[in-house]
Motif scaffolding. Structure first.
Motif, short mmCIF file in Angstrom:
data_model
loop_
_atom_site.label_atom_id
_atom_site.label_comp_id
_atom_site.label_asym_id
_atom_site.label_seq_id
_atom_site.Cartn_x
_atom_site.Cartn_y
_atom_site.Cartn_z
N LEU A 218 -11.51 -14.68 1.84
CA LEU A 218 -10.49 -15.73 1.81
C LEU A 218 -9.49 -15.48 0.70
O LEU A 218 -8.30 -15.63 0.87
CB LEU A 218 -11.16 -17.07 1.51
N GLU B 105 -8.81 -17.92 7.60
CA GLU B 105 -9.27 -19.19 7.03
C GLU B 105 -9.65 -20.21 8.11
O GLU B 105 -10.74 -20.78 8.06
CB GLU B 105 -8.24 -19.77 6.07
N PRO B 106 -8.77 -20.43 9.12
CA PRO B 106 -9.19 -21.34 10.20
C PRO B 106 -10.47 -20.86 10.89
O PRO B 106 -11.33 -21.67 11.24
CB PRO B 106 -8.03 -21.32 11.19
N LEU B 107 -10.59 -19.55 11.03
CA LEU B 107 -11.77 -18.99 11.69
C LEU B 107 -13.03 -19.28 10.87
O LEU B 107 -14.06 -19.69 11.40
CB LEU B 107 -11.56 -17.49 11.85
N LEU B 108 -12.92 -19.08 9.57
CA LEU B 108 -14.08 -19.30 8.70
C LEU B 108 -14.40 -20.79 8.57
O LEU B 108 -15.51 -21.15 8.18
CB LEU B 108 -13.82 -18.70 7.31
N ALA B 109 -13.43 -21.65 8.91
CA ALA B 109 -13.67 -23.09 8.82
C ALA B 109 -14.43 -23.62 10.04
O ALA B 109 -14.77 -24.78 10.10
CB ALA B 109 -12.34 -23.84 8.66
N THR B 110 -14.70 -22.75 11.01
CA THR B 110 -15.51 -23.16 12.17
C THR B 110 -16.98 -22.90 11.83
O THR B 110 -17.27 -22.23 10.84
CB THR B 110 -15.13 -22.37 13.43
N ILE C 117 -19.01 -20.85 12.74
CA ILE C 117 -19.51 -19.49 12.95
C ILE C 117 -20.16 -18.96 11.66
O ILE C 117 -19.72 -19.28 10.55
CB ILE C 117 -18.34 -18.57 13.39
N THR C 118 -21.23 -18.18 11.84
CA THR C 118 -21.86 -17.59 10.66
C THR C 118 -21.23 -16.24 10.36
O THR C 118 -20.61 -15.64 11.23
CB THR C 118 -23.37 -17.37 10.86
N ARG D 38 -2.93 -14.60 8.79
CA ARG D 38 -3.68 -15.63 8.03
C ARG D 38 -4.56 -16.48 8.94
O ARG D 38 -4.60 -17.71 8.81
CB ARG D 38 -2.73 -16.52 7.26
N THR D 39 -5.22 -15.82 9.84
CA THR D 39 -6.05 -16.55 10.79
C THR D 39 -7.49 -16.63 10.32
O THR D 39 -8.30 -17.31 10.93
CB THR D 39 -6.01 -15.85 12.15
N ARG E 230 -17.63 -14.48 2.35
CA ARG E 230 -16.52 -15.28 2.90
C ARG E 230 -15.46 -15.54 1.86
O ARG E 230 -14.27 -15.48 2.11
CB ARG E 230 -17.04 -16.65 3.34
N GLU E 231 -15.96 -15.87 0.68
CA GLU E 231 -15.05 -16.31 -0.35
C GLU E 231 -14.10 -15.21 -0.76
O GLU E 231 -12.91 -15.40 -0.89
CB GLU E 231 -15.89 -16.72 -1.54
N LYS F 105 -5.25 -11.03 1.23
CA LYS F 105 -3.99 -11.76 1.36
C LYS F 105 -2.84 -10.79 1.45
O LYS F 105 -2.94 -9.68 1.01
CB LYS F 105 -3.81 -12.68 0.17
#
Ligand SMILES: Nc1ncnc2c1ncn2[C@@H]1O[C@H](COP(=O)(O)OP(=O)(O)OP(=O)(O)O)[C@@H](O)[C@H]1O
Ligand SMILES: [Mg+2]
Lengths: 303, 263
Positions: free
Chosen positions: B259, B114-119, B121-122, B111-112, B255-256, B263
């Protein structure tokens, strides 16, 4: 710092977030409370520019979460619901990766600062796979903080932690708040919300109430006073009920529970009346309703 | 560019720490080397007899200019040596999907994402990082395998070296190989953005091997010979495919969806 306008999100037929209007000021800590499936995580994801709203919108740190999602992501820190660490990498590497992605200039120093702050410096080179749940959670907080964002979203920061670990995380959150960061904290822990947050929002798909904890109390229950008399009787109750401001009075044993609209001016009159009637007042206290009761009350009758 | 490199490094540290991935990436080329060298040496021994028979003319006709300057007895060996190179061309298609699927499954289970996409980064940076991270070791492992194969041929069948060092084959290994690897990973990404399960994606992306299998069957049936023109056309087609698929991958990588679906 955070302002939403009729923010909504639909998943198929399910309206997870329904026209949320809320504002969080700079340096404020908002507790976002709601039962499982209320849409808290969905809201946080929208506010971090991860999930697009189906309608409505939000401005976070001065940027629109849809049009300028990348700018929003630069300025917020997100503690995700599950810590999500790279288990094969060390604690240090997990943090340095995110520091790099956020363009932190002195990565090593920054990583050291947070590992030390979180008491993880001694374990810096161990793979995160060997960490306990509490250590992972602390590391995840470190990751959310690594670029020192002005706004932090914490999604259930203490869930699943033992009381000691939870207390340490709460202390940490308190320090972050004292340092002037804007905090948006999703939680199921009402005591925590009360301790940490300036205002509490009760939410279940829709915003049910938002206020300071004392404000919520007053709004839900008014302010109640408990008066204990030696040998209280129904005559005492009748005496008080006959007063011009018509207080609500209930008696159980020697305990009278009185609710008035304006306790500050009315309470002295109440006591005076009782004393003049010869009642022997033992003590008078304001009743503090637990936030839990308020929570259950508001979620039970959302009106 | 900097973001891409950050992702590439992280992928290598994370995925190559997995024993299974490392083993697959090194062991598969090794099997190919053993199979290839074995086949060539065996065929050449057989060719020594065939070369003196009256079938020699037949073989010469089949192999075209592959055998110019070669003794008829070496001809069938040279033919086999190039056929095995075609087998090696499967490596850049197969290996990156192993890496890519691990990288996706790993990101999914830990589950990494989500944190990655919250940076900041494009999507393109994240994707290109993952693609490069998967392509480079796969191409490296392929070249390593081919290098060992060349060395073995130089030792055990030095007369055949000329055939496999032909410009067309060098171009196939060093240009077409990486292009195929990119196509393979892109394909996996495009599929995985449309399919819920990354494992299905990995299996579907095996489809990219198909043209190679066709080439292999074609050449072994004597339908055609891999030559410069064919490699050139394949390179061009593959390049176009890479551009199209990379563009599609970035467009489709929502992205969505990732996310909420991975899962
Ligand atoms: N990707 C998704 N697809 C479909 N439905 C979703 C998706 N994400 C969330 N939901 C639904 O939206 C609702 C709100 O979910 P959300 O995770 O935001 O709740 P929550 O308040 O964070 O709950 P919890 O306290 O359990 O974490 C739930 O009914 C959930 O099933
Ligand atoms: Mg949640």
């Amino acid at each position: 710092m955070i302002e939403t306008r009729r923010l909504s999100r639909r998943f198929g037929g399910l309206l997870a977030v329904d026209r949320l209007d809320i504002e969080v000021k700079r340096g404020e800590c908002l507790g976002f409370l709601g039962p499982n499936g209320a849409g808290k995580t969905t809201t946080v994801r929208m506010l971090c520019g991860l999930l697009a709203p189906s309608s409505g919108g939000a401005v976070v740190a001065g940027f629109d979460v849809v049009a300028d999602a990348q700018e929003v992501r630069r300025r917020v820190g997100l503690l995700t619901e599950t810590p999500g660490m790279y288990d094969r990498l060390s604690a240090r590497r997990n943090l340095s990766l995110f520091a790099a992605l956020h363009g932190v200039s002195d990565i090593d120093a920054r990583v050291q600062k947070y590992l030390e702050m979180l008491d993880l410096w001694d374990r810096r080179d161990d793979p995160v796979g060997s960490f306990s749940k509490g250590m992972r959670q602390k590391l995840a907080i470190g990751r959310a903080l690594i670029h020192e964002p002005p706004i932090l979203f914490l999604d259930e920061p203490t869930s699943g932690l033992d009381p000691e670990a939870a207390r340490r995380i709460r202390t940490l959150i308190g320090e972050l708040k004292a340092a002037g960061r804007t905090l948006f904290v999703c939680t199921h822990n009402l005591t925590e919300a009360e301790q940490l947050c300036d205002r509490v929002a009760l939410f279940r798909s829709r915003l049910l109430a938002v206020d300071t904890p004392p404000g919520l109390r007053e709004r839900t229950y008014g302010r109640e006073v408990e008066i204990r008399l030696q040998g209280a009787t129904d005559a005492h109750v009748a005496l008080l009920q006959a007063l011009p401001f018509a207080p609500e009075v209930a008696r159980s044993g020697d305990r009278l529970v009185v609710r008035t609209r304006d306790p500050d001016t009315n309470n002295p009159i109440l006591i005076q009346t009782l004393v003049s009637a010869g009642a022997r007042v033992q003590y008078v206290t304001e009743i503090q309703q637990s936030l839990e009761r308020i929570y259950l009350e508001i979620l039970g009758n959302p009106s | 560019m900097k973001m891409v490199w950050i992702i590439v490094r992280k992928e290598w540290e994370e995925v190559l720490r997995s024993a299974i991935v490392l083993f697959t990436m090194l062991f598969t080329p090794l099997i190919f080397v053993v199979t290839g060298v074995g086949s060539v040496v065996a065929t050449q021994a057989a060719g020594a007899e065939v070369g003196n028979s009256k079938d020699a003319d037949e073989i010469l006709k089949l192999t075209g200019d592959l055998c110019t300057g070669l003794a008829p007895s070496d001809c069938i060996g040279a033919y086999m040596a190039t056929l095995m190179l075609l087998l090696f061309m499967m490596l850049p298609v197969l290996l990156p999907t192993v890496f890519a699927s691990y990288s996706v499954v790993g990101e999914k289970t830990s589950r990494t994402l989500e944190p990655l996409l919250a940076t900041p980064i494009t999507t393109a940076e994240l994707l290109v990082g993952k693609i490069v991270a998967a392509v480079v070791p796969a191409v490296g492992a392929t070249w390593l395998g081919v290098g060992v194969y060349y060395a073995a041929i130089a030792i055990f069948a030095p007369t055949l070296l000329g055939a496999i060092l032909a410009p067309a084959w060098l171009a196939a290994v060093f240009v077409l190989g990486p292009l195929l690897a990119v196509a393979s990973v892109d394909f996996a990404v495009v599929i995985s953005s449309k399919v819920t399960d990354p494992r299905t994606a990995q299996q579907l992306s095996g489809v990219v091997v198909l043209p190679l299998v066709l080439a292999l069957v074609g050449q072994s049936l004597g339908l055609f010979l891999v030559n410069g023109t064919l490699v050139g056309i394949a390179c061009l087609a593959c390049l176009l495919l890479d551009v199209a698929l990379t563009w599609m991958a970035v467009e489709l990588f929502d992205r969505e969806q990732i996310l909420t679906r991975w899962k």
